[in-house]
Design an enzyme around this catalytic site. Structure first.
Site, PDB file in Angstrom:
ATOM      1  N   THR A 364      14.694 -26.290 -28.175  1.00 42.00           N
ATOM      2  CA  THR A 364      14.274 -26.819 -26.897  1.00 42.00           C
ATOM      3  C   THR A 364      14.541 -25.686 -25.916  1.00 42.00           C
ATOM      4  O   THR A 364      15.117 -24.679 -26.280  1.00 42.00           O
ATOM      5  CB  THR A 364      15.139 -28.051 -26.577  1.00 42.00           C
ATOM      6  N   ASN A 384      10.555 -30.371 -30.136  1.00 41.12           N
ATOM      7  CA  ASN A 384      11.589 -30.887 -31.020  1.00 41.12           C
ATOM      8  C   ASN A 384      12.089 -29.747 -31.907  1.00 41.12           C
ATOM      9  O   ASN A 384      12.790 -28.895 -31.431  1.00 41.12           O
ATOM     10  CB  ASN A 384      11.167 -32.106 -31.823  1.00 41.12           C
ATOM     11  N   ASP A 406      12.602 -38.601 -33.020  1.00 48.00           N
ATOM     12  CA  ASP A 406      13.621 -39.059 -32.066  1.00 48.00           C
ATOM     13  C   ASP A 406      13.686 -40.587 -31.969  1.00 48.00           C
ATOM     14  O   ASP A 406      14.615 -41.133 -31.372  1.00 48.00           O
ATOM     15  CB  ASP A 406      13.367 -38.464 -30.661  1.00 48.00           C
ATOM     16  N   SER A 435      15.721 -39.677 -25.808  1.00 46.30           N
ATOM     17  CA  SER A 435      15.989 -38.238 -25.792  1.00 46.30           C
ATOM     18  C   SER A 435      17.433 -37.973 -25.384  1.00 46.30           C
ATOM     19  O   SER A 435      18.079 -38.813 -24.761  1.00 46.30           O
ATOM     20  CB  SER A 435      15.056 -37.572 -24.786  1.00 46.30           C
ATOM     21  N   SER A 436      17.900 -36.783 -25.715  1.00 47.21           N
ATOM     22  CA  SER A 436      19.210 -36.338 -25.225  1.00 47.21           C
ATOM     23  C   SER A 436      19.063 -35.293 -24.125  1.00 47.21           C
ATOM     24  O   SER A 436      20.068 -34.802 -23.609  1.00 47.21           O
ATOM     25  CB  SER A 436      20.010 -35.715 -26.372  1.00 47.21           C
ATOM     26  N   GLY A 456      19.416 -28.317 -27.809  1.00 48.29           N
ATOM     27  CA  GLY A 456      20.486 -28.553 -28.778  1.00 48.29           C
ATOM     28  C   GLY A 456      20.548 -29.976 -29.308  1.00 48.29           C
ATOM     29  O   GLY A 456      21.590 -30.397 -29.814  1.00 48.29           O
ATOM     30  N   GLY A 457      19.437 -30.726 -29.190  1.00 46.39           N
ATOM     31  CA  GLY A 457      19.436 -32.085 -29.739  1.00 46.39           C
ATOM     32  C   GLY A 457      20.579 -32.889 -29.169  1.00 46.39           C
ATOM     33  O   GLY A 457      20.815 -32.914 -27.958  1.00 46.39           O
TER      34      GLY A 457
HETATM   35  O1  DON Z   1      14.735 -35.093 -26.894  1.00 48.52           O
HETATM   36  C1  DON Z   1      15.611 -34.775 -27.681  1.00 48.52           C
HETATM   37  O2  DON Z   1      16.747 -35.192 -27.601  1.00 48.52           O
HETATM   38  C2  DON Z   1      15.273 -33.786 -28.800  1.00 48.52           C
HETATM   39  N1  DON Z   1      13.885 -33.881 -29.132  1.00 48.52           N
HETATM   40  C3  DON Z   1      15.653 -32.417 -28.354  1.00 48.52           C
HETATM   41  C4  DON Z   1      15.378 -31.392 -29.424  1.00 48.52           C
HETATM   42  C5  DON Z   1      16.158 -30.160 -29.256  1.00 48.52           C
HETATM   43  O3  DON Z   1      16.982 -30.017 -28.385  1.00 48.52           O
HETATM   44  C6  DON Z   1      15.852 -29.094 -30.223  1.00 48.52           C
HETATM   45  N2  DON Z   1      16.913 -28.158 -30.271  1.00 48.52           N
HETATM   46  N3  DON Z   1      17.795 -28.211 -31.097  1.00 48.52           N
END
Ligand code: DON
Length: 556
Positions: A364, A384, A406, A435-436, A456-457
């Site tokens: 991201t 993603n 997600d 989402s995070s 960072g998910g």
């Molecule tokens: O929206 C979210 O929480 C995830 N799709 C974010 C994905 C992300 O940060 C990818 N990096 N690791």
């Protein structure tokens, strides 16, 4: 005027923040940051700069931002208004509650991440254009022109992107259009410094510049997307594209030690969890306990454990599920939630099957922009995973996302980030997945003070928490607040992830003695998060690209 560029570096002492008087941009791409600064130099405000940087990133940061994506944009205007644009993908109208389960009700691996069914209906183009119309001052063409030029004329491929492309050649080879975009015309892999031109993407950008949202959601671009979907067996239709609209939402608000926290509301879980965790830390003397001490880390882990447990049950798309935002972000609730906190011992997470660490690097990306007039923008965007579904739309030059992962494919079965969820985040047609992503603006004395966010998910929210605590409690300057080592806990799986060299052996021993037995050093990427951030300092504006990745801050 002086245009200064500070490249993100990898030295451990922390990056030197860039100082400027009139405007700053920090992003994952030095070229895109300069695009934003150039817009401000010629009279644009921070929103104009953020939108132009966003479009430029779609060209220069290949693995993340191509348009089949989405983002959250948090805007503070010079007049003091704060608004959130939610351009999160939606599930296609043909999506169903159990679409990733087999006949036995088991989740079919890869369906929500690496298949045509992983693709959600994209929001970026609508969101960026809506923000420009509402809070920008320049025309659509002016905002998109630098991106068109970069795509049409090309730019020298930076070392890190060339490496990413080389390492994914096998995956790209499975989809001819992807291989064609990410290889030289003779089929050979790109090397660092090669001119990277993207003529199909330039044409797509020109259609958007000419026709606005119709240049993407209707007409030729929509035709190319739908043709691709038919060929690969995806669900996104012309009707899905035509119906997509971003949403303007009220930001989540909280306070922390005389500062006001303004962050992204649902369908982000970020703002709610951030305020909740700060509320749980506020009664605790974080500064006195010290940065990196076992007592501080223990308190933060316990706050994270409780907040992420709430996420799994209470958070989802507010258009489909009644999220109790007021309750979750109240100070009383935080006190109640931490009533059983034991300063000497870890509490235990419920016994749920462990999730997996993210299989891909953080892909991201976050952009922070501030101008002298008091406008500030925090913008986080993503496909993603790295390169999303790894499929380029033939003839349109951009990648498809894999955001459907997600959603909670099955109640309390972990997704790629080990996150679990229930009915609040179940799949439904037209629904946005939780989402995070946590674009955040911290106000001091009513004015934007710190602008931050991260990829960072699941680790995004705790990354933002640590940048804020470092700045407010530990009094770090922006460079140190961003560079300082990070850790992460998310209730389930019950383990603490720490950056390499992030905690000392004696701190680890103290935490283990309290019962935090699973302290795992991360093995992917360069660290946790990539928090490109900006801050108002007494001498002017400062910005910094997180040293964990390439990137650049620019200012004027
Ligand atoms: O929206 C979210 O929480 C995830 N799709 C974010 C994905 C992300 O940060 C990818 N990096 N690791």
């Amino acid at each position: 005027m002086l245009l200064c560029v500070a490249a993100g570096t990898l030295h451990a002492a922390g990056p030197t923040p860039l100082f400027a008087q009139n405007g700053v941009v920090a992003s994952r791409s030095p070229i895109a940051s300069e695009v934003g600064v150039e817009i401000m130099r010629t009279g644009g405000n921070a929103v104009d700069a953020a939108v132009a940087t966003g479009f430029a990133l779609a060209v220069t940061y290949a693995s993340v931002v191509f348009f089949f994506v989405w983002g959250f944009l948090l805007i503070h205007t010079a007049e003091g208004e704060v608004v959130a644009n939610d351009h999160r993908e939606k599930a296609p109208l043909a999506a169903t509650h159990d679409m990733y389960l087999d006949e036995e009700g088991e989740v079919v691996e890869g369906l929500s991440t690496a298949s045509p069914l992983a693709v959600g209906v994209p929001g970026t183009v609508d969101g960026l254009l809506a923000a420009l119309e509402r809070h920008g001052t320049i025309s659509r063409r002016e905002a998109i022109a630098p991106a068109v030029r970069l795509a049409r004329d090309g730019f020298p491929l930076p070392h890190d992107i060339a490496q990413q492309l080389a390492s994914r050649r096998e995956a790209f080879a499975e989809h001819p259009a992807t291989l064609a975009v990410f290889s030289k015309p003779d089929g050979e892999p790109f090397a660092a410094g090669d001119l990277f031109r993207q003529p199909d993407l330039a044409a797509t950008l020109e259609r958007i510049a000419e026709q606005g949202r119709d240049g993407f959601y209707q007409g030729e671009t929509a035709d190319l997307i739908v043709r691709e979907m038919e060929q690969i067996g995806g669900l996104v239709t012309r009707e899905d594209l035509a119906a997509y609209r971003s949403a303007w939402r009220e930001p989540v608000r909280g306070t922390y030690r005389e500062h006001e926290i303004v962050a992204m509301p649902p369908p982000s879980s970020g703002g709610v969890l951030l305020v909740q965790m700060l509320n749980m830390l506020e009664p605790f003397d974080v500064r006195g306990s010290g940065f990196g001490s076992a007592a501080t880390i223990h308190r933060m882990i316990e706050a994270e454990r409780r907040a992420y447990a709430d996420r799994a049950v209470h958070l989802g798309d507010p258009d489909f599920y009644d999220v109790p935002i007021g309750l979750l972000t109240s100070k009383d609730y935080a006190l109640e939630r931490l009533a059983d906190f034991n300063p000497k011992a870890a509490s235990s997470s419920d016994d749920v099957a462990a999730g997996q660490l993210p299989p891909e690097g953080p892909e991201t990306t976050h952009v922070s922009v501030m101008d002298a007039a008091g406008n500030a923008v925090a913008y986080t965007t993503t496909l993603n995973f790295s390169f999303g579904a790894k499929m380029v739309v033939t003839g349109a030059g951009f990648l498809l996302n894999n955001e459907m992962d997600d959603f909670s494919a099955r109640p309390f079965t972990p997704n790629a980030y080990g996150l679990i969820g229930g009915e609040a985040n179940a799949i439904a047609p037209g629904k946005r997945m939780l989402s995070s992503m946590t674009p955040t603006i911290v106000l001091k004395e009513g004015k934007p003070w710190l602008v931050t966010g991260s990829p960072g998910g699941s680790t995004i929210i705790t990354t933002v928490l640590q940048v804020i605590v470092n700045a407010i409690d530990h009094g770090m300057d922006l460079g140190d607040a961003v560079a300082a080592p990070r850790f992460h806990h998310q209730w389930q799986p019950n383990r603490v992830i720490v950056e390499r060299h992030g905690i000392s052996p004696d701190t680890r021993a103290l935490l283990e003695a309290m019962g935090h037995e699973q302290l795992v050093e991360i093995r992917w990427g360069r660290g946790i998060g990539d928090a490109n951030s900006a801050m108002r300092a007494p001498a002017g504006l400062t910005a910094v690209a997180d040293p964990r990745n390439a990137g650049g801050a620019a200012g004027l």
